[in-house]
Design an enzyme around this catalytic site. Sequence first.
Site, PDB file in Angstrom:
ATOM      1  N   GLU A 167       8.423   0.050  -7.729  1.00  0.00           N
ATOM      2  CA  GLU A 167       7.237   0.820  -8.185  1.00  0.00           C
ATOM      3  C   GLU A 167       6.084   0.798  -7.167  1.00  0.00           C
ATOM      4  O   GLU A 167       4.952   1.099  -7.514  1.00  0.00           O
ATOM      5  CB  GLU A 167       6.686   0.346  -9.552  1.00  0.00           C
ATOM      6  CG  GLU A 167       7.673  -0.129 -10.587  1.00  0.00           C
ATOM      7  CD  GLU A 167       8.722   0.888 -10.985  1.00  0.00           C
ATOM      8  OE1 GLU A 167       9.900   0.605 -10.706  1.00  0.00           O
ATOM      9  OE2 GLU A 167       8.388   1.933 -11.539  1.00  0.00           O
ATOM     10  N   TYR A 169       4.843  -1.868  -5.577  1.00  0.00           N
ATOM     11  CA  TYR A 169       4.060  -3.111  -5.551  1.00  0.00           C
ATOM     12  C   TYR A 169       4.356  -3.898  -4.250  1.00  0.00           C
ATOM     13  O   TYR A 169       5.111  -3.444  -3.401  1.00  0.00           O
ATOM     14  CB  TYR A 169       4.364  -3.951  -6.799  1.00  0.00           C
ATOM     15  CG  TYR A 169       3.831  -3.336  -8.085  1.00  0.00           C
ATOM     16  CD1 TYR A 169       2.469  -3.082  -8.237  1.00  0.00           C
ATOM     17  CD2 TYR A 169       4.676  -2.998  -9.132  1.00  0.00           C
ATOM     18  CE1 TYR A 169       1.976  -2.525  -9.408  1.00  0.00           C
ATOM     19  CE2 TYR A 169       4.182  -2.430 -10.314  1.00  0.00           C
ATOM     20  CZ  TYR A 169       2.827  -2.202 -10.440  1.00  0.00           C
ATOM     21  OH  TYR A 169       2.332  -1.641 -11.584  1.00  0.00           O
ATOM     22  N   ARG A 217      14.271  -6.381  -9.464  1.00  0.00           N
ATOM     23  CA  ARG A 217      14.015  -4.955  -9.715  1.00  0.00           C
ATOM     24  C   ARG A 217      13.920  -4.260  -8.368  1.00  0.00           C
ATOM     25  O   ARG A 217      12.976  -4.473  -7.604  1.00  0.00           O
ATOM     26  CB  ARG A 217      12.708  -4.814 -10.514  1.00  0.00           C
ATOM     27  CG  ARG A 217      12.363  -3.409 -10.913  1.00  0.00           C
ATOM     28  CD  ARG A 217      12.873  -3.083 -12.312  1.00  0.00           C
ATOM     29  NE  ARG A 217      12.424  -1.752 -12.708  1.00  0.00           N
ATOM     30  CZ  ARG A 217      11.399  -1.524 -13.491  1.00  0.00           C
ATOM     31  NH1 ARG A 217      10.697  -2.544 -13.988  1.00  0.00           N
ATOM     32  NH2 ARG A 217      11.056  -0.293 -13.816  1.00  0.00           N
ATOM     33  N   HIS A 255       4.106   4.130  -7.962  1.00  0.00           N
ATOM     34  CA  HIS A 255       3.023   4.673  -8.799  1.00  0.00           C
ATOM     35  C   HIS A 255       2.320   5.843  -8.130  1.00  0.00           C
ATOM     36  O   HIS A 255       1.773   6.702  -8.807  1.00  0.00           O
ATOM     37  CB  HIS A 255       2.007   3.584  -9.157  1.00  0.00           C
ATOM     38  CG  HIS A 255       2.514   2.649 -10.210  1.00  0.00           C
ATOM     39  ND1 HIS A 255       2.982   3.081 -11.427  1.00  0.00           N
ATOM     40  CD2 HIS A 255       2.653   1.305 -10.228  1.00  0.00           C
ATOM     41  CE1 HIS A 255       3.380   2.051 -12.146  1.00  0.00           C
ATOM     42  NE2 HIS A 255       3.194   0.959 -11.433  1.00  0.00           N
ATOM     43  N   GLN A 342       0.921   8.149 -24.989  1.00  0.00           N
ATOM     44  CA  GLN A 342      -0.445   8.216 -25.506  1.00  0.00           C
ATOM     45  C   GLN A 342      -1.009   6.889 -26.010  1.00  0.00           C
ATOM     46  O   GLN A 342      -2.195   6.640 -25.869  1.00  0.00           O
ATOM     47  CB  GLN A 342      -0.535   9.279 -26.610  1.00  0.00           C
ATOM     48  CG  GLN A 342      -0.607  10.675 -26.051  1.00  0.00           C
ATOM     49  CD  GLN A 342      -0.577  11.739 -27.129  1.00  0.00           C
ATOM     50  OE1 GLN A 342       0.395  12.460 -27.262  1.00  0.00           O
ATOM     51  NE2 GLN A 342      -1.628  11.819 -27.911  1.00  0.00           N
TER      52      GLN A 342
HETATM   53  P1  NAP Z   1      -8.632  20.869 -27.732  1.00  0.00           P
HETATM   54  O1  NAP Z   1      -7.936  19.967 -26.809  1.00  0.00           O
HETATM   55  O2  NAP Z   1      -9.885  20.442 -28.363  1.00  0.00           O
HETATM   56  O3  NAP Z   1      -8.895  22.224 -26.930  1.00  0.00           O
HETATM   57  C1  NAP Z   1      -9.457  23.351 -27.516  1.00  0.00           C
HETATM   58  C2  NAP Z   1      -9.881  24.302 -26.421  1.00  0.00           C
HETATM   59  O4  NAP Z   1     -10.412  25.450 -27.045  1.00  0.00           O
HETATM   60  C3  NAP Z   1     -10.932  23.723 -25.553  1.00  0.00           C
HETATM   61  O5  NAP Z   1     -10.405  23.777 -24.230  1.00  0.00           O
HETATM   62  C4  NAP Z   1     -12.147  24.619 -25.721  1.00  0.00           C
HETATM   63  O6  NAP Z   1     -12.482  24.907 -24.401  1.00  0.00           O
HETATM   64  C5  NAP Z   1     -11.626  25.841 -26.443  1.00  0.00           C
HETATM   65  N1  NAP Z   1     -12.493  26.300 -27.523  1.00  0.00           N
HETATM   66  C6  NAP Z   1     -13.027  25.575 -28.532  1.00  0.00           C
HETATM   67  N2  NAP Z   1     -13.745  26.375 -29.353  1.00  0.00           N
HETATM   68  C7  NAP Z   1     -13.672  27.624 -28.849  1.00  0.00           C
HETATM   69  C8  NAP Z   1     -14.213  28.866 -29.231  1.00  0.00           C
HETATM   70  N3  NAP Z   1     -14.970  28.997 -30.313  1.00  0.00           N
HETATM   71  N4  NAP Z   1     -13.943  29.936 -28.462  1.00  0.00           N
HETATM   72  C9  NAP Z   1     -13.176  29.836 -27.364  1.00  0.00           C
HETATM   73  N5  NAP Z   1     -12.639  28.670 -26.949  1.00  0.00           N
HETATM   74  C10 NAP Z   1     -12.880  27.583 -27.686  1.00  0.00           C
HETATM   75  O7  NAP Z   1      -7.681  21.304 -28.894  1.00  0.00           O
HETATM   76  P2  NAP Z   1      -6.166  21.723 -28.874  1.00  0.00           P
HETATM   77  O8  NAP Z   1      -5.744  22.264 -27.561  1.00  0.00           O
HETATM   78  O9  NAP Z   1      -6.003  22.573 -30.068  1.00  0.00           O
HETATM   79  O10 NAP Z   1      -5.422  20.367 -29.093  1.00  0.00           O
HETATM   80  C11 NAP Z   1      -5.556  19.702 -30.332  1.00  0.00           C
HETATM   81  C12 NAP Z   1      -5.368  18.210 -30.162  1.00  0.00           C
HETATM   82  O11 NAP Z   1      -4.047  17.919 -29.817  1.00  0.00           O
HETATM   83  C13 NAP Z   1      -6.272  17.632 -29.084  1.00  0.00           C
HETATM   84  O12 NAP Z   1      -6.787  16.402 -29.527  1.00  0.00           O
HETATM   85  C14 NAP Z   1      -5.335  17.412 -27.954  1.00  0.00           C
HETATM   86  O13 NAP Z   1      -5.730  16.308 -27.151  1.00  0.00           O
HETATM   87  C15 NAP Z   1      -4.017  17.148 -28.665  1.00  0.00           C
HETATM   88  N6  NAP Z   1      -2.927  17.563 -27.788  1.00  0.00           N
HETATM   89  C16 NAP Z   1      -2.651  16.782 -26.732  1.00  0.00           C
HETATM   90  C17 NAP Z   1      -1.660  17.144 -25.878  1.00  0.00           C
HETATM   91  C18 NAP Z   1      -1.326  16.266 -24.701  1.00  0.00           C
HETATM   92  O14 NAP Z   1      -0.719  16.688 -23.784  1.00  0.00           O
HETATM   93  N7  NAP Z   1      -1.682  15.003 -24.693  1.00  0.00           N
HETATM   94  C19 NAP Z   1      -0.969  18.308 -26.072  1.00  0.00           C
HETATM   95  C20 NAP Z   1      -1.279  19.094 -27.168  1.00  0.00           C
HETATM   96  C21 NAP Z   1      -2.276  18.713 -28.018  1.00  0.00           C
HETATM   97  P3  NAP Z   1     -13.865  25.488 -23.903  1.00  0.00           P
HETATM   98  O15 NAP Z   1     -14.894  25.027 -24.859  1.00  0.00           O
HETATM   99  O16 NAP Z   1     -14.034  24.982 -22.517  1.00  0.00           O
HETATM  100  O17 NAP Z   1     -13.624  26.949 -23.893  1.00  0.00           O
HETATM  101 FE1  SF4 Z   2       4.565   5.028 -25.882  1.00  0.00          FE
HETATM  102 FE2  SF4 Z   2       5.176   5.142 -28.472  1.00  0.00          FE
HETATM  103 FE3  SF4 Z   2       4.667   7.391 -27.118  1.00  0.00          FE
HETATM  104 FE4  SF4 Z   2       6.920   5.992 -26.716  1.00  0.00          FE
HETATM  105  S1  SF4 Z   2       6.309   7.050 -28.586  1.00  0.00           S
HETATM  106  S2  SF4 Z   2       5.612   6.818 -25.145  1.00  0.00           S
HETATM  107  S3  SF4 Z   2       6.187   3.919 -26.925  1.00  0.00           S
HETATM  108  S4  SF4 Z   2       3.239   5.731 -27.516  1.00  0.00           S
END
Ligand code: NAP
Ligand code: SF4
Length: 673
Positions: A167, A169, A217, A255, A342
């Site tokens: 990795e 290290y 490893r 990494h 996450q």
């Molecule tokens: P989000 O992450 O809060 O994004 C919503 C987007 O919509 C923002 O980029 C915002 O950008 C835009 N927005 C908000 N209100 C708006 C309006 N009135 N008009 C136009 N644009 C607007 O929400 P999401 O994409 O629905 O995701 C939901 C949740 O799921 C989040 O907590 C996210 O972290 C999670 N999620 C995570 C992943 C991941 O890969 N880890 C994948 C999918 C979902 P602007 O304000 O800049 O325009």
């Molecule tokens: Fe990590 Fe749990 Fe997501 Fe697997 S499911 S990557 S262990 S948080």
Amino acid sequence: MSSHFPNLLKPLDLGFTQLKNRVLMGSMHTMLEEIPGGHKMAAKFYAERAKGQVGLIVTGGISPNEEGVVFTGSAVFNSEEQIVAHQLITDAVHNEGGKICMQILHTGRYAYHKECVAPSAIQAPININKPKELTDDDIERTISDFVRCAKFAQMAGYDGVEVMGSEGYLINQFLVCRTNKRTDKWGGAYSNRMQFPLRIVEGIRKELGDAFIIIYRLSMLDLVEEGSSWEEVVQLAKAIESAGANIINTGIGWHESRVPTIASNVPRGGFSWVTKKMMGEVSIPLVTTNRINTPELGDEIIAQGNADMVSMARPFLADPEFVLKAIEGRSEEINTCIACNQACLDHTFTLKRCSCLVNPRACHETELNYNPAKSIKKIAVIGAGPAGLAASSIAAERGHIVDLYERKEELGGQFNLAKKVPGKEDYSETVRYFEAMVKKFKVNVFLSTEISVDELLAMQYDEVIIATGVEPRKLKLEGIEHSKVMDYSELLSGKRNAGLRVAIIGAGGIGFDVAGYLTDTINKDNETESYMKEWGVDMTMKTRGFYIGPDPGKPKRTVHLLKRSSGKHGKALGKTTGWIHRSSLANKNVNMLSKVEYLKVDDKGLHFKQGENIQVLDVDNIIICAGQEMLDNYSVKLIENGVKVHVIGGAKDASELDAKRAINEAAYLAAAL
Ligand code: NAP
Ligand code: SF4
């Protein structure tokens, strides 16, 4: 031996000791060792996995000296006084009949502190600190520190150690010219560069005798320029065997490499071909690793001769009983790791205690337990997304009588959309797991049922849990009803298709997912090869480090990803996965537009303003990914009628919606009912 998974669950004879099966619980930095009272928590954490019958456990990395720690204050084993704390862990594991090795990890130039050291003073691209070059004396002392650390590990009762040589290290840094520019006996020819790991392994074997497991490893695929060649990797493997190692574990990528190696977009078992190439080169057992998350896959990997053992790390956060369930033929009850990172790696990299999105008990075993309920209650749960499923199955596991109402015809909620996103197919495993749990614990499930408040009142529930989730935000925009416009749920559910030119409004997690869905170039019939080409892995192994740069091919659609705010797209994505989403879309020429003001949609497309410029994107479709709104038509009326109500997940707070919080809230609530 179990009649299920006969290859995976076959014992492994190491000569002086035998492992119950071919499953190694890989090393994870959980942060438990770093928090006050953490060794007790770690003891419980590891003991549950040992009870779950895993063949061999490897702990998170422990530094042999202060220079090698991950960050100031992180785990180090450099004095006898620390033995007692480690004994809590080894005793707990041995009491459950398990075996445990301690990983010795010196981070070298990856250490997040000012005292970091390396073979040469070359700063890592992922670290703000420049390392100090080790002197010859420093190197001799560091080797002694590794040996002393292994000695302390033995005194603390560990069955062995894993020497972390991959990795990127410290050990890896000695091995390759990228990071080792020395002109003394530790640099230059490969035979010199590999002396550092060889001296460590020889030293440990000499000091600790034959009845002590040494796992090495080995970085088989560096995935960085100027990395090792395959001939060097094989040369090292043979020398490490001669130096006294009992097992060689596979390391994939540094990494700092630009190839995702464990994220959810990596095909399952997608790197086992690397270990397979090493099979036959050494006579000690070889372990393969990365994105192996089901016993079916582990069994197949071993049956096909790709490895002698299979390492899984995160799957043991998701389910401590992974092996036990496999032994008992209950693999549908395994809570499968979905590789989201996450609650595990994203936590560790932000110095928070690790957990698991699908299993909030992970690393919280001393405080979150699903004990039998003191008095049995009649509980209604409204909504069968991740929050509702977790709440109902845990409450029922504890003995409550649970009715689960879902207005759709299937369980799973938003996970049924997420599983359609390329690289998130494993989200279907979580739905499968909860289906098995609600069945096992006899939750009464009512699908296609939008229960009314009056009906709920008539049922006289003791408590009602509202887990009705969210609905996509509806925008107030001229032309929003135009046939070009759809929301992400219409697209991902398959209700509607997108044309070849698409604009996405909103660049949050879902906007990124939708852009990935629309530009996917992976060939599912040839997934591993297609993935390696997309990210630039040289499967011919002719290039040093095996990295040749990304080549995803041209996606069939042109996609624009828009947001109103300023700053980098995808800034709020996961710490360890955000770069993958950003690189992937950049490699596919997705047009990122920020600081936009949406004006209208019409036959010409999407009209927007950026600064003083009014522009039109001539697109076939506009997909709304503008966040979520809470969906709760129940709680106010139920509370007015004196019902005890709990609101969880997106129904409680849509702005912060994510499955990690939803399942976590559900688990803590259901554990306390
Ligand atoms: P989000 O992450 O809060 O994004 C919503 C987007 O919509 C923002 O980029 C915002 O950008 C835009 N927005 C908000 N209100 C708006 C309006 N009135 N008009 C136009 N644009 C607007 O929400 P999401 O994409 O629905 O995701 C939901 C949740 O799921 C989040 O907590 C996210 O972290 C999670 N999620 C995570 C992943 C991941 O890969 N880890 C994948 C999918 C979902 P602007 O304000 O800049 O325009
Ligand atoms: Fe990590 Fe749990 Fe997501 Fe697997 S499911 S990557 S262990 S948080």
